[in-house]
Design a protein around this motif. Structure first.
Motif, mmCIF file in Angstrom:
data_model
loop_
_atom_site.group_PDB
_atom_site.id
_atom_site.type_symbol
_atom_site.label_atom_id
_atom_site.label_comp_id
_atom_site.label_asym_id
_atom_site.label_seq_id
_atom_site.Cartn_x
_atom_site.Cartn_y
_atom_site.Cartn_z
ATOM 1 N N GLN B 121 0.828 -1.206 0.000
ATOM 2 C CA GLN B 121 0.000 0.000 0.000
ATOM 3 C C GLN B 121 0.861 1.254 0.000
ATOM 4 O O GLN B 121 0.546 2.248 -0.656
ATOM 5 C CB GLN B 121 -0.941 0.001 1.222
ATOM 6 C CG GLN B 121 -2.058 -1.021 1.115
ATOM 7 C CD GLN B 121 -2.831 -0.907 -0.193
ATOM 8 O OE1 GLN B 121 -3.215 0.177 -0.617
ATOM 9 N NE2 GLN B 121 -3.034 -2.035 -0.869
ATOM 10 N N GLU B 122 1.958 1.190 0.737
ATOM 11 C CA GLU B 122 2.849 2.349 0.806
ATOM 12 C C GLU B 122 3.415 2.682 -0.569
ATOM 13 O O GLU B 122 3.453 3.850 -0.979
ATOM 14 C CB GLU B 122 3.987 2.056 1.792
ATOM 15 C CG GLU B 122 4.814 3.280 2.128
ATOM 16 C CD GLU B 122 5.889 2.968 3.171
ATOM 17 O OE1 GLU B 122 5.744 1.998 3.937
ATOM 18 O OE2 GLU B 122 6.895 3.704 3.180
ATOM 19 N N VAL B 123 3.826 1.625 -1.281
ATOM 20 C CA VAL B 123 4.373 1.839 -2.625
ATOM 21 C C VAL B 123 3.300 2.392 -3.551
ATOM 22 O O VAL B 123 3.519 3.363 -4.286
ATOM 23 C CB VAL B 123 4.936 0.513 -3.190
ATOM 24 C CG1 VAL B 123 5.306 0.674 -4.673
ATOM 25 C CG2 VAL B 123 6.142 0.062 -2.384
ATOM 26 N N LEU B 124 2.114 1.783 -3.490
ATOM 27 C CA LEU B 124 1.053 2.178 -4.417
ATOM 28 C C LEU B 124 0.532 3.579 -4.133
ATOM 29 O O LEU B 124 0.092 4.288 -5.045
ATOM 30 C CB LEU B 124 -0.099 1.162 -4.365
ATOM 31 C CG LEU B 124 0.246 -0.252 -4.849
ATOM 32 C CD1 LEU B 124 -0.969 -1.183 -4.701
ATOM 33 C CD2 LEU B 124 0.706 -0.249 -6.305
ATOM 34 N N GLN B 125 0.579 3.981 -2.867
ATOM 35 C CA GLN B 125 -0.028 5.261 -2.510
ATOM 36 C C GLN B 125 0.965 6.416 -2.433
ATOM 37 O O GLN B 125 0.564 7.572 -2.315
ATOM 38 C CB GLN B 125 -0.765 5.112 -1.165
ATOM 39 C CG GLN B 125 -1.982 4.209 -1.297
ATOM 40 C CD GLN B 125 -2.609 3.881 0.053
ATOM 41 O OE1 GLN B 125 -2.230 4.436 1.085
ATOM 42 N NE2 GLN B 125 -3.567 2.962 0.037
ATOM 43 N N SER B 129 5.686 7.773 -6.279
ATOM 44 C CA SER B 129 5.856 6.531 -7.046
ATOM 45 C C SER B 129 5.574 6.788 -8.524
ATOM 46 O O SER B 129 4.749 7.637 -8.876
ATOM 47 C CB SER B 129 4.896 5.451 -6.536
ATOM 48 O OG SER B 129 5.278 5.035 -5.256
ATOM 49 N N ARG B 130 6.249 6.008 -9.364
ATOM 50 C CA ARG B 130 6.027 6.106 -10.816
ATOM 51 C C ARG B 130 5.412 4.799 -11.304
ATOM 52 O O ARG B 130 5.875 3.715 -10.937
ATOM 53 C CB ARG B 130 7.348 6.353 -11.540
ATOM 54 C CG ARG B 130 7.981 7.691 -11.199
ATOM 55 C CD ARG B 130 9.347 7.809 -11.838
ATOM 56 N NE ARG B 130 9.278 7.782 -13.292
ATOM 57 C CZ ARG B 130 10.285 7.424 -14.074
ATOM 58 N NH1 ARG B 130 11.434 7.056 -13.554
ATOM 59 N NH2 ARG B 130 10.150 7.432 -15.386
ATOM 60 N N ALA B 131 4.380 4.906 -12.105
ATOM 61 C CA ALA B 131 3.694 3.711 -12.605
ATOM 62 C C ALA B 131 3.994 3.512 -14.086
ATOM 63 O O ALA B 131 3.962 4.464 -14.884
ATOM 64 C CB ALA B 131 2.196 3.839 -12.388
ATOM 65 N N LEU B 147 3.490 -1.724 -13.299
ATOM 66 C CA LEU B 147 4.625 -1.825 -12.376
ATOM 67 C C LEU B 147 4.789 -0.460 -11.718
ATOM 68 O O LEU B 147 5.020 0.536 -12.404
ATOM 69 C CB LEU B 147 5.899 -2.200 -13.139
ATOM 70 C CG LEU B 147 7.155 -2.349 -12.287
ATOM 71 C CD1 LEU B 147 7.058 -3.576 -11.377
ATOM 72 C CD2 LEU B 147 8.396 -2.472 -13.163
ATOM 73 N N THR B 148 4.613 -0.430 -10.410
ATOM 74 C CA THR B 148 4.711 0.839 -9.673
ATOM 75 C C THR B 148 6.017 0.845 -8.896
ATOM 76 O O THR B 148 6.293 -0.079 -8.114
ATOM 77 C CB THR B 148 3.518 0.999 -8.711
ATOM 78 O OG1 THR B 148 2.307 0.852 -9.461
ATOM 79 C CG2 THR B 148 3.540 2.355 -8.041
ATOM 80 N N ILE B 149 6.793 1.872 -9.127
ATOM 81 C CA ILE B 149 8.131 1.935 -8.542
ATOM 82 C C ILE B 149 8.218 3.083 -7.543
ATOM 83 O O ILE B 149 7.863 4.223 -7.868
ATOM 84 C CB ILE B 149 9.184 2.115 -9.653
ATOM 85 C CG1 ILE B 149 9.212 0.833 -10.496
ATOM 86 C CG2 ILE B 149 10.551 2.431 -9.079
ATOM 87 C CD1 ILE B 149 10.059 0.944 -11.724
ATOM 88 N N ASP B 150 8.670 2.751 -6.364
ATOM 89 C CA ASP B 150 8.808 3.757 -5.302
ATOM 90 C C ASP B 150 10.290 3.841 -4.932
ATOM 91 O O ASP B 150 10.821 2.965 -4.234
ATOM 92 C CB ASP B 150 7.967 3.330 -4.098
ATOM 93 C CG ASP B 150 8.003 4.380 -2.993
ATOM 94 O OD1 ASP B 150 8.730 5.385 -3.146
ATOM 95 O OD2 ASP B 150 7.320 4.184 -1.977
ATOM 96 N N SER B 151 10.954 4.848 -5.444
ATOM 97 C CA SER B 151 12.388 4.939 -5.181
ATOM 98 C C SER B 151 12.677 5.345 -3.742
ATOM 99 O O SER B 151 13.792 5.178 -3.248
ATOM 100 C CB SER B 151 13.044 5.907 -6.174
ATOM 101 O OG SER B 151 12.334 7.116 -6.205
ATOM 102 N N GLN B 152 11.674 5.894 -3.039
ATOM 103 C CA GLN B 152 11.871 6.248 -1.624
ATOM 104 C C GLN B 152 12.100 4.998 -0.785
ATOM 105 O O GLN B 152 13.042 4.913 -0.008
ATOM 106 C CB GLN B 152 10.635 6.998 -1.096
ATOM 107 C CG GLN B 152 10.319 8.296 -1.815
ATOM 108 C CD GLN B 152 11.349 9.371 -1.541
ATOM 109 O OE1 GLN B 152 11.833 9.499 -0.421
ATOM 110 N NE2 GLN B 152 11.705 10.114 -2.560
#
Lengths: 181, 237
Positions: B121-125, B129-131, B147-152
């Protein structure tokens, strides 16, 4: 023109592929749509042909064939392969427009427009029963047997008419009498 | 076959109309008869001109489709090159990651198949994030995904709806950096609704990766892809 384009294709210049499309797209599509009789299928084949040209440009040998001939052969073979995959039967009568086909001059693609004009005239002057069978053989991608079944003609008649048509065309471009022993 | 018999077959040969036996017999004669070869060239010249006598125009959007096919082909080529150094680099990355997992007390790679709901959920929200949309390599495939990418958090979530459940095989996700470098991001499966939600630990230098892809592999995964990808994600967009 083409030599530079070919060099750039070999160097994997993507812009060159699009230029190739701009120059030969009409020719490739014309061949595909004549064979497949289906605009959507022809467009798919068209993309396949250019991707094949992109992948196989290193195999092109200018000493063996003009570039137009090379890409036209790829186009015809790819379209016929597609036709055979989707149509594992002899076409129904009327599926190819035997009565209304016409040769529309495409001078832009011809390296020798005068010759092309002469061929156009020669084809129009052939007896219809010869030119129709030539059309089916080349653009229909049909074998002798397919043509015989399609037209209802005996196999021997199909062969002799196609042969006669081809010999007539050759005699126009090569008027010297055959040196029969 | 004598010269006259051969001569009657040449026009048909030029049109590719002969059967294999006739063709072989004629070619044998042609090999030793330059006069017949000249005739054949003349017939070929006619056949080569035939396609120049028809004209039709393709739809204007075909050029764009071709450009798109070219990009897809490039990604595919990149994918299929399996160099030794790629395997070697992937093995080192895998070894390092495995060591980190072990030191951190993580049991094994199978745990990666179970998404951690909070982290997913953290990544998606995460607004940062970049999708990226996934592209099926088979045009008849009916799945969709992202593909959702969360660089944080240095994680990504692969979500795909419509994948078939596999028997004694797994889906395996890969990240591709160059012609020779690929990162194994682990195996995953789908739930009873044919949905996969797979949480991924991003490779350290993630920004340098160009594409991601999923292959079908033997159960447990493979060291290198053993099949063409069923889906691709272009990370350069």
């Amino acid at each position: 023109m083409t030599e530079d384009l070919i060099s750039r294709l070999i160097e994997r210049d993507e812009a060159a592929l699009l230029e190739l499309y701009d120059q030969y797209g009409g020719l490739v599509y014309s061949i595909a749509v004549q064979i497949l009789r289906d605009a959507q299928a022809a467009e798919e084949v068209m993309q396949d042909v250019f991707m094949k040209a992109w992948d196989k440009i290193g195999q092109y040998n200018p000493a063996q064939a003009k570039f137009t001939t090379w890409i036209a052969r790829i186009s015809r073979n790819t379209a016929i392969d597609t036709l055979r995959k989707t149509q594992s039967r002899t076409p129904e009568k009327g599926e190819f427009p035997l009565d209304d086909f016409s040769y529309t001059l495409a001078e832009i693609h011809s390296p020798d427009p005068q010759r092309t004009i002469a061929l156009h005239s020669a084809l129009r002057d052939l007896p219809a029963d010869q030119s129709e069978l030539l059309y089916l053989a080349y653009f229909g991608g049909m074998s002798h047997n397919d043509i015989a079944e399609y037209t209802g003609l005996p196999l021997g008649t199909v062969k002799s008419r196609i042969r006669a048509g081809m010999m007539q065309l050759r005699s126009i471009f090569n008027p010297k009498p055959e040196s029969n022993a | 076959m004598n010269q006259e018999d051969a001569r009657t077959l040449i026009p048909l040969y030029a049109l590719d109309l002969l059967d294999a036996d006739e063709q072989a017999a004629l070619e044998q004669v042609l090999a030793s008869d330059s006069e017949l070869r000249t005739e054949l060239e003349q017939y070929h010249a006619i056949v080569d001109d035939l396609p120049l006598l028809v004209e039709a125009r393709p739809a204007p959007d075909i050029r764009d489709k071709l450009q798109s096919r070219l990009q897809q082909s490039k990604r595919r080529t990149l994918w299929l090159r399996r160099g030794y150094w790629g395997a070697f680099a992937a093995a080192i990355i895998l070894f390092v990651l495995t060591s980190i997992y072990l030191l951190a007390g993580v049991d094994d790679q199978d745990d990666r198949d179970e998404p951690t709901p909070d982290l997913v959920q953290e990544v998606l929200q995460d607004p940062e994030s970049r999708a990226f949309d996934v592209s099926a390599t088979d045009e008849t495939a009916s799945f969709i995904g992202r593909l959702t990418i969360d660089s944080q958090t240095e994680h990504a979530v692969l979500w795909v709806d419509g994948l078939q459940a596999l028997d004694e095989q797994d889906y395996q996700l890969w990240f591709v950096k160059s012609d020779t470098e690929r990162f194994d991001a682990g195996v995953f499966s789908v739930d009873e609704d044919n949905v996969a939600t797979y949480l991924v630990d991003l490779p350290e230098d993630f920004e340098s990766y160009l594409a991601a892809g999923v292959t079908i592999e033997p159960e447990g995964g493979s060291e290198d892809p053993t099949s063409d990808p069923i889906l691709l994600v272009d990370l350069t967009q």
